[in-house]
Design an enzyme around this catalytic site. Structure first.
Site, PDB file in Angstrom:
ATOM      1  N   LYS A 176       0.823  -1.106  -0.087  1.00 27.03           N
ATOM      2  CA  LYS A 176      -0.046   0.045   0.011  1.00 27.03           C
ATOM      3  C   LYS A 176       0.922   1.377  -0.072  1.00 27.03           C
ATOM      4  O   LYS A 176       0.781   2.144  -0.792  1.00 27.03           O
ATOM      5  CB  LYS A 176      -0.975  -0.029   1.195  1.00 27.03           C
ATOM      6  CG  LYS A 176      -1.891   1.156   1.224  1.00 27.03           C
ATOM      7  CD  LYS A 176      -2.831   1.322   2.344  1.00 27.03           C
ATOM      8  CE  LYS A 176      -2.320   1.401   3.708  1.00 27.03           C
ATOM      9  NZ  LYS A 176      -2.042   2.885   3.642  1.00 27.03           N
TER      10      LYS A 176
ATOM     11  N   ASP B  70      -6.521   1.212   1.057  1.00 27.94           N
ATOM     12  CA  ASP B  70      -6.694   1.753   2.142  1.00 27.94           C
ATOM     13  C   ASP B  70      -8.196   1.390   2.682  1.00 27.94           C
ATOM     14  O   ASP B  70      -8.746   0.727   2.141  1.00 27.94           O
ATOM     15  CB  ASP B  70      -6.394   3.154   2.461  1.00 27.94           C
ATOM     16  CG  ASP B  70      -7.230   4.063   1.915  1.00 27.94           C
ATOM     17  OD1 ASP B  70      -8.272   3.829   1.077  1.00 27.94           O
ATOM     18  OD2 ASP B  70      -7.041   5.235   2.125  1.00 27.94           O
TER      19      ASP B  70
END
Length: 219
Positions: A130, A149
């Protein structure tokens, strides 16, 4: 591929195309909420943003970078002083260790320059896919994945573009639905959309472009 599965994939691709078109109209030039002036600042800010609001991170990073502006500077910084500087971001002890370790590796292995590939970025302390995706797109304009997220994962699941809440699985599912050139845009647009419209607890469904195509999973 069985006809039923092929039809479902076709429907998902069509839905993803509608979602992307609407997001691009709403957010023609989506940007990250984190304030950063280079790849190094974006990397550190993204690490600090874990379990913390971007607004809080933006309050902390100016003082942090004033004290230690480069990877070489932070690599030699006293752990206790770094901890104190970033204390308000939460989990500050672990984050301080990670950003110092990342700075040391960048200094010794990458000649002080933040690496620009997924392979190299995820070797840095505190950096998983991420964070790497955020840095690759935000600092280098490269799409190697979709940063998933809480906002991205929630919206993808609610719309029926993702099958569950596992970020790794969601990323793979979304990468198969959206064109690679749009992966960074999808992330940033969905983050904005999640904060402004598709709230976790009180989504503004009547104001949502996707009201007619949303499966409302989890609601």
């Amino acid at each position: 591929m069985p006809a039923g599965i092929k039809k479902k994939k076709s429907q998902l691709l069509a839905k993803a195309a509608l979602v992307l078109d609407a997001l691009q109209k709403r957010y023609p030039e989506p940007q990250t909420h984190l304030v950063a002036h280079n790849a190094w600042e974006l990397l550190v800010a993204t690490i600090l943003s874990a379990q913390c609001t971007d607004a809080r991170v933006n309050m902390v990073t100016p003082a942090l970078f004033a004290l230690w502006p480069s990877p070489r500077d932070l690599a030699a910084a006293p752990l206790e002083k770094v901890e104190e500087c970033i204390r308000s971001t939460g989990f500050y002890r672990n984050k301080a260790k990670n950003i110092i370790a990342a700075a040391q590796r960048i200094t010794t292995v990458y000649a002080g320059e933040v690496p620009s590939t997924m392979h190299d970025l995820i070797t840095l302390a505190g950096v998983a896919r991420k964070t790497a995706n955020v840095v690759l797109w935000g600092a280098f304009g490269r799409n190697e994945g979709i940063a998933v997220d809480t906002h991205v994962g929630r919206i993808a699941f609610r719309l029926g573009l993702a099958s569950g809440h596992d970020p790794a699985v969601t990323e793979k599912e979304m990468m198969a639905l959206f064109p690679k050139t749009a992966w960074g845009v999808v992330n940033h647009s969905m983050v904005w959309f999640g904060r402004q419209v598709c709230d976790a607890r009180k989504p503004l469904c009547q104001e949502c472009e996707f009201l007619q195509i949303c499966e409302r999973n989890g609601l």
